[in-house]
Enzyme design. Structure first.
Site, mmCIF file in Angstrom:
data_model
loop_
_atom_site.group_PDB
_atom_site.id
_atom_site.type_symbol
_atom_site.label_atom_id
_atom_site.label_comp_id
_atom_site.label_asym_id
_atom_site.label_seq_id
_atom_site.Cartn_x
_atom_site.Cartn_y
_atom_site.Cartn_z
ATOM 1 N N LYS A 206 0.961 -1.257 0.137
ATOM 2 C CA LYS A 206 0.035 0.155 0.069
ATOM 3 C C LYS A 206 1.046 1.243 0.121
ATOM 4 O O LYS A 206 0.682 2.145 -0.748
ATOM 5 C CB LYS A 206 -1.007 0.054 1.232
ATOM 6 C CG LYS A 206 -1.766 1.226 1.314
ATOM 7 C CD LYS A 206 -2.777 0.959 2.415
ATOM 8 C CE LYS A 206 -3.503 2.310 2.988
ATOM 9 N NZ LYS A 206 -4.625 2.017 3.948
ATOM 10 N N GLU A 212 10.424 -4.591 4.345
ATOM 11 C CA GLU A 212 10.601 -5.979 3.924
ATOM 12 C C GLU A 212 10.172 -6.317 2.473
ATOM 13 O O GLU A 212 11.000 -7.027 1.969
ATOM 14 C CB GLU A 212 9.720 -7.054 4.774
ATOM 15 C CG GLU A 212 9.914 -7.092 6.464
ATOM 16 C CD GLU A 212 9.152 -6.129 7.012
ATOM 17 O OE1 GLU A 212 9.098 -4.962 6.819
ATOM 18 O OE2 GLU A 212 8.443 -6.226 8.120
ATOM 19 N N GLY A 267 -5.119 -1.932 5.013
ATOM 20 C CA GLY A 267 -4.168 -3.037 4.538
ATOM 21 C C GLY A 267 -4.838 -4.396 4.923
ATOM 22 O O GLY A 267 -4.984 -5.495 4.130
ATOM 23 N N ARG A 268 -5.405 -4.422 6.281
ATOM 24 C CA ARG A 268 -6.078 -5.899 6.488
ATOM 25 C C ARG A 268 -7.122 -6.110 6.143
ATOM 26 O O ARG A 268 -8.072 -7.204 6.212
ATOM 27 C CB ARG A 268 -5.888 -6.080 7.874
ATOM 28 C CG ARG A 268 -6.563 -4.772 8.857
ATOM 29 C CD ARG A 268 -6.418 -5.107 10.129
ATOM 30 N NE ARG A 268 -6.699 -3.960 10.895
ATOM 31 C CZ ARG A 268 -5.944 -2.759 11.313
ATOM 32 N NH1 ARG A 268 -4.973 -2.612 10.575
ATOM 33 N NH2 ARG A 268 -6.423 -1.982 12.021
ATOM 34 N N GLU A 353 -5.160 -6.793 14.861
ATOM 35 C CA GLU A 353 -4.418 -5.609 14.693
ATOM 36 C C GLU A 353 -5.621 -4.611 14.721
ATOM 37 O O GLU A 353 -5.445 -3.279 14.802
ATOM 38 C CB GLU A 353 -4.074 -5.658 13.229
ATOM 39 C CG GLU A 353 -2.918 -4.503 12.903
ATOM 40 C CD GLU A 353 -2.205 -4.655 11.614
ATOM 41 O OE1 GLU A 353 -1.017 -4.744 11.593
ATOM 42 O OE2 GLU A 353 -2.841 -4.581 10.533
ATOM 43 N N HIS A 384 -5.125 -33.290 17.632
ATOM 44 C CA HIS A 384 -4.231 -34.138 17.984
ATOM 45 C C HIS A 384 -3.107 -33.499 18.742
ATOM 46 O O HIS A 384 -1.819 -33.872 18.662
ATOM 47 C CB HIS A 384 -3.731 -35.101 16.861
ATOM 48 C CG HIS A 384 -4.674 -35.948 16.429
ATOM 49 N ND1 HIS A 384 -5.022 -37.291 16.707
ATOM 50 C CD2 HIS A 384 -5.544 -35.459 15.194
ATOM 51 C CE1 HIS A 384 -5.947 -37.413 16.085
ATOM 52 N NE2 HIS A 384 -6.301 -36.486 15.212
ATOM 53 N N LYS A 512 7.695 -0.253 12.828
ATOM 54 C CA LYS A 512 8.567 -0.098 11.217
ATOM 55 C C LYS A 512 9.546 0.845 11.477
ATOM 56 O O LYS A 512 10.561 1.005 10.849
ATOM 57 C CB LYS A 512 7.269 0.258 10.196
ATOM 58 C CG LYS A 512 6.604 -0.867 9.606
ATOM 59 C CD LYS A 512 5.592 -0.318 8.872
ATOM 60 C CE LYS A 512 4.507 -1.418 8.223
ATOM 61 N NZ LYS A 512 3.811 -0.739 6.840
HETATM 62 C C1 G6Q Z 1 -2.673 -3.507 8.156
HETATM 63 C C2 G6Q Z 1 -1.383 -3.070 8.339
HETATM 64 C C3 G6Q Z 1 -0.149 -3.777 7.811
HETATM 65 C C4 G6Q Z 1 0.306 -3.644 6.434
HETATM 66 C C5 G6Q Z 1 1.714 -4.109 6.089
HETATM 67 C C6 G6Q Z 1 2.221 -3.904 5.018
HETATM 68 O O1 G6Q Z 1 -3.747 -3.268 8.199
HETATM 69 O O2 G6Q Z 1 -1.279 -1.764 8.170
HETATM 70 O O3 G6Q Z 1 -0.220 -5.160 8.025
HETATM 71 O O4 G6Q Z 1 -0.533 -4.234 5.486
HETATM 72 O O5 G6Q Z 1 2.361 -3.615 7.211
HETATM 73 O O6 G6Q Z 1 2.071 -2.549 4.448
HETATM 74 P P1 G6Q Z 1 2.320 -2.182 3.118
HETATM 75 O O7 G6Q Z 1 1.043 -2.697 2.350
HETATM 76 O O8 G6Q Z 1 2.203 -0.667 2.998
HETATM 77 O O9 G6Q Z 1 3.495 -2.661 2.682
#
Ligand code: G6Q
Length: 548
Positions: A206, A212, A267-268, A353, A384, A512
């Site tokens: 996003k 990463e 994002g989520r 989150e 199990h 981050k």
């Molecule tokens: C989701 C969070 C988090 C995010 C990741 C990746 O709601 O904000 O999980 O999706 O940190 O972020 P980017 O899509 O910006 O790389």
């Protein structure tokens, strides 16, 4: 703002819990032949049985009253209307617009977002169809055989979970891979065995600044160029999904290869957006669209159904009943089958989150429990392993069991076995096995009195452990869409009742920021002294251990 604990319904629920909290569900079922009829409901293709919960008619009445007193209906309207309910980030919360198949206008800052949503969907359709048909080829003219989604958190967990869940709809000659961890082994082991000529990378971020993802994307680019040589070939092998056009261009991906989404998609909550591009490529756009339709059906149910027969509302209220009135600290999600094995991890992010917060919307510290620890795993495997603690441990763990009546892979009677096991677990959790039953069973098996006295207490299963069963006829893209949207709205409702902003994630942001500040220290000369004693010492120790 009135605290939830001060609401009349909250107080009534506390008194009610003191009355019925110890009541065993065995008695509830024995004294009420119609419990199943009253505590079940249907929403489209999903069926929910919540009769195996420690609730009575009065409990449900008070919980619904709590939802009303918390203004749930008003907040629901605000979300669907595109109000900026994510006030700490000044954003609307409109993942529902991404799957708004009825196409009714939805306004953000006075502008209808639907034309943009539809335009991006069209581009996703065109692109995914071209890749699947072999019209979009790699730089040597070969069809794409492997799609690698590089993303993390919300840009990874959703598409990964869905691609696994819908594996029966995928083509064997077009594989999907997911790289998320900055740990080098993740990308390296994924690239092993892939051919740069036939691999397509989707860089999903996003912000397009996540350390990463950027690191993995650069590694993938180097790997690709080591064979392709010419930078001009990157365009056929790297596309981006982002809200940040500038950063995407800086990475070297042309705007025509960027699939946009918007800041009003958290994002989520983003798998419905172009973050779902890997899904559309792997299982086909038609199936992606079916998933959107299923989610839209759940949106309509959530928006329109009265609270007392509203599935996300009921599930949210049950969660609150246990978290705030029984002290339950966690919530298990137990999909039966193998395809939904990543659903718990996906929901872990969605739920924890969102509702892992400890100040309310006024910025006041809460004095009540909020988001539960969500965990789980797929059945029958969990039986199990960790189920023992659910049956005999000291903690109360409400659990959601999820299953389809049919399988995509009918072989012998294995699916019937899966079903039987799930029914056995929900029944055993609820019914248990009392001391007199254990003793009678042991006596019938010929055990003597001293053996019975010694062993019987260990064999007692208290029961009275609550569970929901979510049942569907078939596991399809449509029912998957409904299921995920069900949980999204459940989380929304709980956030409202707990008075939280469920849509920001400042804890994630802090991590981050700190990682970016620490990274250069690892290669800097001399001892690090910038942090606390433990962090400084650990960094300095690792610097001493690192190979030159
Ligand atoms: C989701 C969070 C988090 C995010 C990741 C990746 O709601 O904000 O999980 O999706 O940190 O972020 P980017 O899509 O910006 O790389």
């Amino acid at each position: 703002m009135t605290r939830p604990t001060e609401l009349p319904a909250w107080k009534a629920l506390q008194a009610h819990q003191a009355d019925i909290g110890a009541l065993h569900m065995r008695e509830m079922f024995s004294s009420d032949g119609e419990r199943f009829e009253r505590f079940t409901l249907r929403a489209g293709e999903l069926f929910l049985d919540y009769s195996k919960n420690r609730v009575t008619d009065e409990t449900m009445k008070l919980l619904i009253q709590l939802a009303r007193e918390s203004g749930l209906e008003e907040w629901r309207e605000k979300m669907f209307a595109g109000e900026k309910i994510n006030f700490t980030e000044g954003r609307a919360v409109l993942h529902t617009a991404l799957r708004n198949r009825s196409n009714s206008p939805i306004f953000v800052d006075g502008e209808d977002v639907m034309p943009e949503v539809n335009a991006v969907l069209k581009r996703m359709e065109k692109f995914s169809r071209a890749v699947r048909k072999g019209d979009w080829t790699g730089y040597t003219g070969k069809a794409i055989t492997d799609v690698v989604n590089i993303g993390v958190g919300g840009s990874d967990l959703g598409p990964k979970m869905v691609c696994e869940a819908l594996a029966s709809y995928a083509r064997a000659d077009l594989r999907a891979h997911f790289v998320s961890n900055v740990a080098p082994s993740d990308i390296i082991s994924t690239l092993k065995g892939l051919d740069p000529e036939t691999t397509l990378f989707i860089v999903a971020s996003k912000t397009f600044t996540t350390q990463e993802t950027m690191a993995n994307a650069h590694t993938a680019r180097e790997w690709f160029l080591a064979k392709a040589r010419d930078e001009g070939h990157v365009a056929r092998h790297f596309v981006a999904v982002s809200t940040n056009l500038k950063a995407v261009s800086a990475f070297g991906i042309a705007p025509e290869n960027m699939f946009e989404f918007w800041d009003w998609v958290g994002g989520r909550y983003s798998l419905w957006s172009s973050i779902g591009l890997s899904i559309a490529v792997h299982v086909g756009f038609d199936h992606f669209e079916k998933m959107l339709e299923g989610a839209h059906a759940m949106d309509r149910h959530f928006h329109e159904a009265p609270l007392k027969c509203n599935m996300p509302v009921i599930m949210a209220l049950l969660g609150i009943w246990y978290a705030n009135f029984f002290g339950a600290e966690s919530q298990a999600v137990l999909p039966y089958g193998t395809r939904l094995r990543s659903l718990p991890a996906y929901l872990q992010q969605a739920d924890m989150e969102s509702n892992g917060k400890s100040v309310d919307r006024d910025g006041q510290a809460v004095d009540y429990a909020t988001g539960a620890v969500l965990w789980g795993g797929n059945g029958t495997n969990g039986q199990h392993a960790f189920f023992e603690l659910m049956h005999q441990g000291t903690r109360l763990i409400p659990a959601d069991f999820i299953i389809a009546a049919n399988t995509h892979n009918p072989v012998r009677d294995q699916h019937a076995m899966l079903l039987a096991n799930m029914f056995a677990q929900t029944r055993a959790l609820m019914w248990g096995r009392q001391l007199d039953e254990v003793e009678a069973e042991m006596r019938a098996q010929g055990a003597d009195d001293s053996t019975i006295a010694m062993l019987a207490p260990h064999k007692v299963i208290p029961g009275n452990k609550p569970s929901n069963t979510i049942l569907m006829r078939d596991h399809t893209p449509y029912t998957l869409g409904m299921l995920v949207a069900l949980y999204e709205h459940k989380i929304f409702c709980q956030g409202i009742l707990w008075r939280l902003n469920s849509f920001d994630q400042w804890g994630v942001e802090l991590g981050k920021q700190m990682a970016s500040s620490i990274l250069p220290r690892l290669s800097e000369e001399g001892a690090v002294t910038a942090y606390d004693g433990s962090t400084n010492a650990l960094i300095n120790m690792v610097k001493g251990m690192m190979h030159p």
